[in-house]
Each structure stands twice: as C-alpha cells, then as structure tokens.
Design a protein around this motif. Structure first.
Motif, PDB file in Angstrom:
ATOM      1  N   LEU A 331       0.792  -1.312   0.150  1.00 16.69           N
ATOM      2  CA  LEU A 331       0.168   0.099  -0.050  1.00 16.69           C
ATOM      3  C   LEU A 331       0.888   1.390  -0.083  1.00 16.69           C
ATOM      4  O   LEU A 331       0.197   2.233  -0.595  1.00 16.69           O
ATOM      5  N   ALA A 332       2.092   1.075   0.640  1.00 14.19           N
ATOM      6  CA  ALA A 332       2.857   2.375   0.679  1.00 14.19           C
ATOM      7  C   ALA A 332       3.331   2.903  -0.664  1.00 14.19           C
ATOM      8  O   ALA A 332       3.513   4.008  -1.146  1.00 14.19           O
ATOM      9  N   ARG A 333       3.252   1.930  -1.646  1.00 19.19           N
ATOM     10  CA  ARG A 333       3.341   2.488  -3.111  1.00 19.19           C
ATOM     11  C   ARG A 333       2.392   3.498  -3.855  1.00 19.19           C
ATOM     12  O   ARG A 333       2.636   4.356  -4.581  1.00 19.19           O
ATOM     13  N   ILE A 334       1.278   3.405  -3.137  1.00 15.25           N
ATOM     14  CA  ILE A 334       0.254   4.511  -3.434  1.00 15.25           C
ATOM     15  C   ILE A 334       0.707   5.786  -3.109  1.00 15.25           C
ATOM     16  O   ILE A 334       0.586   6.806  -3.582  1.00 15.25           O
ATOM     17  N   ILE A 335       1.320   5.957  -1.882  1.00 16.18           N
ATOM     18  CA  ILE A 335       1.944   7.207  -1.406  1.00 16.18           C
ATOM     19  C   ILE A 335       3.270   7.685  -2.027  1.00 16.18           C
ATOM     20  O   ILE A 335       3.173   8.574  -2.700  1.00 16.18           O
ATOM     21  N   GLU A 336       3.991   6.783  -2.356  1.00 19.02           N
ATOM     22  CA  GLU A 336       5.419   6.856  -3.216  1.00 19.02           C
ATOM     23  C   GLU A 336       4.875   7.618  -4.676  1.00 19.02           C
ATOM     24  O   GLU A 336       5.567   8.319  -5.064  1.00 19.02           O
ATOM     25  N   ASP A 339      -0.629   8.245  -5.961  1.00 20.44           N
ATOM     26  CA  ASP A 339      -1.890   7.688  -6.918  1.00 20.44           C
ATOM     27  C   ASP A 339      -2.917   7.793  -6.282  1.00 20.44           C
ATOM     28  O   ASP A 339      -3.246   6.932  -5.466  1.00 20.44           O
ATOM     29  N   ARG A 340      -3.632   8.957  -6.654  1.00 22.03           N
ATOM     30  CA  ARG A 340      -4.902   9.294  -6.027  1.00 22.03           C
ATOM     31  C   ARG A 340      -6.032   8.346  -6.381  1.00 22.03           C
ATOM     32  O   ARG A 340      -6.859   7.919  -5.408  1.00 22.03           O
ATOM     33  N   GLU A 341      -5.946   7.900  -7.686  1.00 21.21           N
ATOM     34  CA  GLU A 341      -7.070   6.918  -8.061  1.00 21.21           C
ATOM     35  C   GLU A 341      -6.850   5.538  -7.357  1.00 21.21           C
ATOM     36  O   GLU A 341      -7.888   4.865  -7.356  1.00 21.21           O
ATOM     37  N   ALA A 342      -5.540   5.115  -7.325  1.00 21.82           N
ATOM     38  CA  ALA A 342      -5.401   3.824  -6.696  1.00 21.82           C
ATOM     39  C   ALA A 342      -5.898   3.855  -5.390  1.00 21.82           C
ATOM     40  O   ALA A 342      -6.400   2.942  -4.687  1.00 21.82           O
ATOM     41  N   PHE A 343      -5.718   5.121  -4.490  1.00 24.03           N
ATOM     42  CA  PHE A 343      -6.272   5.071  -3.170  1.00 24.03           C
ATOM     43  C   PHE A 343      -7.638   5.115  -3.084  1.00 24.03           C
ATOM     44  O   PHE A 343      -8.122   4.468  -2.298  1.00 24.03           O
ATOM     45  N   PHE A 347     -10.049   2.212  -1.307  1.00 27.77           N
ATOM     46  CA  PHE A 347     -10.883   2.735  -0.462  1.00 27.77           C
ATOM     47  C   PHE A 347     -12.360   2.317  -0.889  1.00 27.77           C
ATOM     48  O   PHE A 347     -13.145   1.621   0.372  1.00 27.77           O
ATOM     49  N   ARG A 348     -12.764   1.952  -2.050  1.00 25.95           N
ATOM     50  CA  ARG A 348     -14.050   1.486  -2.228  1.00 25.95           C
ATOM     51  C   ARG A 348     -14.140   0.096  -1.919  1.00 25.95           C
ATOM     52  O   ARG A 348     -15.073  -0.334  -1.504  1.00 25.95           O
ATOM     53  N   ASP A 349     -12.888  -0.540  -2.399  1.00 24.29           N
ATOM     54  CA  ASP A 349     -12.975  -2.032  -2.244  1.00 24.29           C
ATOM     55  C   ASP A 349     -13.102  -2.279  -0.824  1.00 24.29           C
ATOM     56  O   ASP A 349     -14.122  -3.433  -0.318  1.00 24.29           O
ATOM     57  N   ILE A 350     -12.497  -1.544   0.329  1.00 26.13           N
ATOM     58  CA  ILE A 350     -12.630  -1.877   1.619  1.00 26.13           C
ATOM     59  C   ILE A 350     -13.925  -1.595   2.120  1.00 26.13           C
ATOM     60  O   ILE A 350     -14.683  -2.263   2.950  1.00 26.13           O
ATOM     61  N   SER A 351     -14.609  -0.407   1.585  1.00 24.75           N
ATOM     62  CA  SER A 351     -16.130   0.089   1.924  1.00 24.75           C
ATOM     63  C   SER A 351     -16.994  -1.253   1.380  1.00 24.75           C
ATOM     64  O   SER A 351     -17.717  -1.577   2.145  1.00 24.75           O
ATOM     65  N   ALA A 352     -16.738  -1.668   0.288  1.00 25.22           N
ATOM     66  CA  ALA A 352     -17.645  -2.925  -0.148  1.00 25.22           C
ATOM     67  C   ALA A 352     -17.250  -4.031   0.736  1.00 25.22           C
ATOM     68  O   ALA A 352     -18.331  -4.937   1.310  1.00 25.22           O
ATOM     69  N   PHE A 353     -16.053  -4.307   1.339  1.00 20.89           N
ATOM     70  CA  PHE A 353     -15.797  -5.364   2.118  1.00 20.89           C
ATOM     71  C   PHE A 353     -16.605  -5.189   3.493  1.00 20.89           C
ATOM     72  O   PHE A 353     -17.273  -6.285   3.860  1.00 20.89           O
ATOM     73  N   PHE A 354     -16.601  -4.148   4.131  1.00 24.44           N
ATOM     74  CA  PHE A 354     -17.403  -3.707   5.382  1.00 24.44           C
ATOM     75  C   PHE A 354     -18.822  -3.534   5.123  1.00 24.44           C
ATOM     76  O   PHE A 354     -19.718  -4.246   6.129  1.00 24.44           O
ATOM     77  N   ALA A 355     -19.500  -3.333   3.935  1.00 22.67           N
ATOM     78  CA  ALA A 355     -20.821  -3.276   3.739  1.00 22.67           C
ATOM     79  C   ALA A 355     -21.487  -2.687   4.795  1.00 22.67           C
ATOM     80  O   ALA A 355     -21.054  -1.602   5.200  1.00 22.67           O
TER      81      ALA A 355
END
Length: 377
Positions: A331-336, A339-343, A347-355
């Motif tokens: 995940l640190a590569r997103i910061i390096e 990459d706003r779109e990757a973040f 984020f959306r994938d995690i939201s779907a996981f928590f439902a």
C-alpha cells in the motif's frame, strides 16, 4: 420598584431544587436495589438480567417520549443508573452456584486477574486458596481436596506452571486457565491431568469494576458437565458465556488481540519517533483522533511483558503480523506514486468489504465520540 434579584436567580434556584430531588430519588432507588440484591443472593439469581433490562429500556424510552423528552437521552440516563447499580453490587455479596461452597485454588491469585476473581469467588461464598511464586513448597497442602484450580499467570509461564501443578491435583478437580492462547495449552492440560479440563479466556482486564456484561470465552477440554457449575457461577455474576472450540478461539484472537495490539504499538512508536507528545496535539485533535490517541496511550500504561506475550504468542500469529506488514509495504506504493485513483479504488473495495457494518460502525462510534467530547472537552 425593580427587583434587585438577578433575572436568572429564581429559575436557577428551581433547577437546583429539582436536581436535589433527583438525587434523593436516586438514593431511594439505591436502597430498593439493595433489597433486590439480597433477594437475588437468597434465590441464586443472576446479578444481570438481560431480558429485564431490555424490557425496561423499551418502556423507559416510550415513557420519555410521552413526556416530551428525547428517547436517546432517556436511554443513556437509564443505562447510567443501571450501570451504577451493577457497580454497587460488585462491592457486596453475590449469588452462589450450587448449594455448597467449593474449594478453589487460584494459581497467581496475588496478580491482577487472580485478585479480581478471588474477590468474586469469596463473595459468592466459595473458599479460596492462593498459590503464588513463593508458595510452591506448600503446593501439595494447598491443592489437597480442592474442587477447582485456576491458573492465572503470565502467558509465557502458563505451560510450565500447569505441568508443575498437575501432579498435586485431585483426580476429580477441574483444571482451568485464564490465558488468551488455547490450542496447545488445552491439549497440554488434557495430557497432564486426568480429570475435568476447561480453558477460559475472560475478555476484560483486572480493573473491571464488575463482571456484569463482561464476556467469558470457554473452551471445553474434558468432562464439561463437571465444570458446568463454574460457568453457572459466571452467569450468576452477570457474565456472558460463549462456548468456542480452541482453533476458532485462537484464529479470532490473532486479529482481535494480536493485530489490534500490534497496530497500537506501531502508532505509539511512530508518535515517539516523531516526538509528537500527546499534550502538544490534543488541542488540535478532533474527537475521533482524541479517542484513538487515548486508546493508544491506554495500552502503554500497562505491563509491556503482557503485551509482548500477546503479540508474539506463537508462530502463526507472528506470521500473520509479518503478512500485515508486507501488505502495508504494498500500500505504501500508493503514497510513493502519489496515486490518488489507486487510493480511491482501494478505499471503495474496503467499503464494499465492510458493507452494512460500516454504517453501523459510524453510528456506534459517533455515539462514543459525542459522549467523549461531552465529558472531556
């Protein structure tokens, strides 16, 4: 002629009088609660009655609405009163499971958890003996004739203590422990003791003001009917009991304890590395971060050996934590890469996981945050 009395003096005096009458009513309620406790002890009824409390809350909310009061506020008020009643009960006697007191040996009974359960066992009428580190020369005497031995010592010495204790136990005594690792330990207890075995994990700390509503996880090892009285005693204290298999317990604890405490360790360590003292950042903190900071600092007010034993409990847990760190490196590569779109995608994938749980979490944490800011802002 205009009155010299300040314009708010009269209504404020009336409010003070109403508040005093509320305190008088609460005092009266406490006296009635004392009568209820005495009846529960005589009739061996649980301290906490979940059905009665739930029904009381429903009716109290409706009665508040009838009077033009906010139902949420009314429920909070009632829960505080009932919580105070349970705390008050913890300073007196408790109902006892069974008609006769049991002989109990608490190994590590001078420690935090041992001292807590010694108090509850004794106030339930059981006879408690304590075996601590300097008492091993008397182990045969202390173990003679007991009905139950509870091992409540640090995780790293629990197996050693169980092996040292087992030869002195009566064959029909229940052997139990209070540790957060079950798999190998439960098998060890079955190997060294021929009698009933029950592995317990109280999910609270030694500073719990009472045991009502606290959760006790129980992993049966052998002859569960012989240890049923102990679980019933926990229910009489108001505890919630969940029977689980050792494998299921340990998998859950890898996340609930191992991962949670490790992430708290990382947060605290990074604050120290950045020299960000809590006093310097509290004034700039939102209620959410204040709560997170408090939960981090809370861990570091406790025993480092305990948390080392929990986080580094076994190879399986350490492997999970290394996998966790490897995931963070990815995940640190997103910061390096900035990459706003990757973040956003992650984020959306995690939201779907928590439902639906995400909305529940937002609602419940919002309640906690509001109460925290009301009390400590």
């Amino acid at each position: 002629m205009p009155s010299s009395q300040p314009p708010l003096a009269a209504p404020r005096e009336l409010i003070d009088d109403i508040d005093n009458r509320i305190l008088d009513l609460l005092q009266q309620r406490n006296r009635v609660v004392g009568d209820v406790i005495a009846t529960k002890i005589r009739q061996s009824l649980p301290i906490f009655d979940a059905a009665r409390e739930a029904d009381k809350i429903v009716r109290f909310r409706a009665q508040a609405v009838e009077r033009g009061l906010d139902a949420e506020w009314a429920e909070d008020f009632l829960r505080m009163i009932m919580g105070s009643s349970r705390d008050r009960q913890s300073h007196g006697d408790f109902p006892r499971a069974g008609s006769q007191p049991r002989e109990v040996l608490l190994v590590g009974g001078a420690g935090g958890m041992g001292s807590l359960y010694r108090r509850f066992l004794e106030r339930s009428g059981h006879r408690v003996r304590v075996l601590d580190r300097d008492d091993w020369p008397r182990v045969a005497q202390l173990a003679a004739g007991i009905d139950l031995a509870i091992v409540a010592v640090p995780i790293d010495v629990t197996a050693e203590v169980i092996c040292r204790l087992a030869p002195h136990l009566p064959a029909d005594a229940v052997l139990a422990d209070f540790t957060s690792n079950k798999n190998g330990l439960l098998e060890l207890m079955r190997q060294v003791h021929p009698g009933p075995v029950l592995s317990l994990h109280p999910l609270h700390g030694p500073d719990a003001p009472n045991l009502a509503k606290q959760l006790m996880l129980a992993c049966p090892g052998r002859d569960p009917q012989r240890s049923q009285w102990l679980l019933e005693q926990c229910r009489l204290w108001g505890m919630r009991i969940k029977i689980v298999e050792a494998d299921q317990h340990d998998r859950a604890m890898h996340l609930i304890q191992g991962l949670r405490h490790f992430t708290t360790f990382l947060h605290g360590s990074f604050l120290r590395q950045c020299n960000l003292h809590p006093e310097d950042i509290l004034d700039y903190s939102s209620p959410v971060y204040r709560m997170e900071l408090m939960m981090t600092a809370r861990m570091f007010a406790q025993d480092p050996q305990l948390y080392a034993d929990i986080v580094l409990a076994n190879a399986e847990r350490r492997s999970l934590l290394l996998e966790f760190l490897e995931h963070h490196r990815a995940l640190a590569r997103i910061i390096e890469d900035n990459d706003r779109e990757a973040f956003i995608t992650e984020f959306r994938d995690i939201s779907a996981f928590f439902a639906d749980f995400a909305e529940r979490a937002r609602r419940e944490s919002g309640y906690l945050i509001y109460r925290l800011s009301e009390r400590f802002a």
